[in-house]
Design a protein around this motif. Structure first.
Motif, PDB file in Angstrom:
ATOM      1  N   ASN A 195       0.978  -1.348   0.103  1.00 41.44           N
ATOM      2  CA  ASN A 195       0.020   0.170  -0.039  1.00 41.44           C
ATOM      3  C   ASN A 195       0.602   1.068  -0.001  1.00 41.44           C
ATOM      4  N   HIS A 196       2.152   1.535   0.952  1.00 37.36           N
ATOM      5  CA  HIS A 196       2.975   2.255   0.683  1.00 37.36           C
ATOM      6  C   HIS A 196       3.676   2.943  -0.674  1.00 37.36           C
ATOM      7  N   LEU A 197       2.949   1.518  -1.899  1.00 34.77           N
ATOM      8  CA  LEU A 197       3.631   2.057  -3.266  1.00 34.77           C
ATOM      9  C   LEU A 197       2.705   3.287  -4.555  1.00 34.77           C
ATOM     10  N   TRP A 198       1.117   2.874  -3.912  1.00 47.22           N
ATOM     11  CA  TRP A 198       0.481   3.555  -4.792  1.00 47.22           C
ATOM     12  C   TRP A 198      -0.446   4.622  -3.726  1.00 47.22           C
ATOM     13  N   ASP A 199      -0.177   5.544  -5.054  1.00 47.61           N
ATOM     14  CA  ASP A 199      -1.210   6.340  -5.185  1.00 47.61           C
ATOM     15  C   ASP A 199      -2.404   6.716  -5.004  1.00 47.61           C
ATOM     16  N   LYS A 200      -3.126   6.007  -5.420  1.00 51.09           N
ATOM     17  CA  LYS A 200      -4.528   5.713  -6.001  1.00 51.09           C
ATOM     18  C   LYS A 200      -4.939   4.124  -5.907  1.00 51.09           C
ATOM     19  N   ILE A 201      -5.925   4.005  -5.908  1.00 49.04           N
ATOM     20  CA  ILE A 201      -7.031   2.745  -7.008  1.00 49.04           C
ATOM     21  C   ILE A 201      -8.152   3.182  -6.791  1.00 49.04           C
ATOM     22  N   VAL A 202      -8.773   2.671  -7.742  1.00 45.12           N
ATOM     23  CA  VAL A 202     -10.690   2.447  -8.248  1.00 45.12           C
ATOM     24  C   VAL A 202     -10.590   1.346  -8.201  1.00 45.12           C
ATOM     25  N   ILE A 203     -11.611   0.654  -7.830  1.00 41.61           N
ATOM     26  CA  ILE A 203     -12.048  -0.169  -8.526  1.00 41.61           C
ATOM     27  C   ILE A 203     -13.713  -0.871  -8.806  1.00 41.61           C
ATOM     28  N   TYR A 204     -12.996  -1.445  -9.084  1.00 41.00           N
ATOM     29  CA  TYR A 204     -15.081  -1.508  -9.986  1.00 41.00           C
ATOM     30  C   TYR A 204     -15.761  -2.981  -9.665  1.00 41.00           C
ATOM     31  N   ASP A 205     -16.598  -3.557  -9.441  1.00 41.61           N
ATOM     32  CA  ASP A 205     -17.111  -5.259  -9.412  1.00 41.61           C
ATOM     33  C   ASP A 205     -18.751  -5.088 -10.103  1.00 41.61           C
ATOM     34  N   ALA A 206     -18.601  -6.260 -10.514  1.00 35.97           N
ATOM     35  CA  ALA A 206     -19.851  -6.417 -11.845  1.00 35.97           C
ATOM     36  C   ALA A 206     -20.248  -7.448 -11.478  1.00 35.97           C
ATOM     37  N   LEU A 207     -21.571  -8.450 -11.149  1.00 37.06           N
ATOM     38  CA  LEU A 207     -21.884  -9.527 -11.309  1.00 37.06           C
ATOM     39  C   LEU A 207     -22.542  -9.875 -12.466  1.00 37.06           C
ATOM     40  N   GLY A 208     -21.882 -10.849 -13.295  1.00 38.39           N
ATOM     41  CA  GLY A 208     -22.893 -11.450 -14.752  1.00 38.39           C
ATOM     42  C   GLY A 208     -24.197 -11.786 -14.766  1.00 38.39           C
ATOM     43  N   LEU A 209     -24.124 -11.265 -15.811  1.00 35.45           N
ATOM     44  CA  LEU A 209     -25.508 -11.334 -16.161  1.00 35.45           C
ATOM     45  C   LEU A 209     -26.418 -12.826 -16.056  1.00 35.45           C
TER      46      LEU A 209
END
Length: 133
Positions: free
Chosen positions: A116-130
């Protein structure tokens, strides 16, 4: 020299992903977890090496993730494509419950603690399959 180091880092990711990534036949669309990571120092070969080593340890130790993919962005050729992130992690799960369990498993928590000290930003997208017909 900087371009050579970046190319070497990208090739290292591709090679390590080929060794640790499941085949397309193993892809489980039930629950997809897409993570976009921006490193604080994306041009640092040492930071990339530390991040990739920690990621490899995590991906080989997870009990719940089925598909495991780590990649880097290609240079965008269209304005709509975001190529500003450093890494993209995609993992799939058989269920939302498996994804919940993954969040608290030791290999995932160790990865976060180590990196975690290496990253500046994280964005997560979760999706359920249809559902399929």
């Amino acid at each position: 020299m900087k371009k050579v180091l970046l190319l070497f880092a990208a090739l290292t990711v591709v090679i390590s992903c080929k060794e640790s990534t499941n085949s397309a036949a193993d892809f489980d669309p039930a629950f997809v977890h897409s993570v976009y990571i921006w490193l604080k120092n994306p041009d640092s070969a040492d930071d990339r090496e530390a991040f990739e080593a920690s990621m490899e340890k995590f991906m080989s130790g997870t009990l719940y993730a089925k598909t495991k993919f780590l990649g880097t962005p290609p240079r965008a050729t269209r304005e709509i494509v975001d190529d500003t992130y450093t890494y993209n992690l995609i993992v799939t799960f058989a269920s939302a419950e498996d994804q919940d369990s993954y969040q608290t498993e030791k290999s995932h928590l160790d990865f976060i603690k180590e990196s975690n000290h290496l990253w500046d930003k994280i964005v997560i997208y979760d999706a359920l399959g249809l559902p399929s017909d």
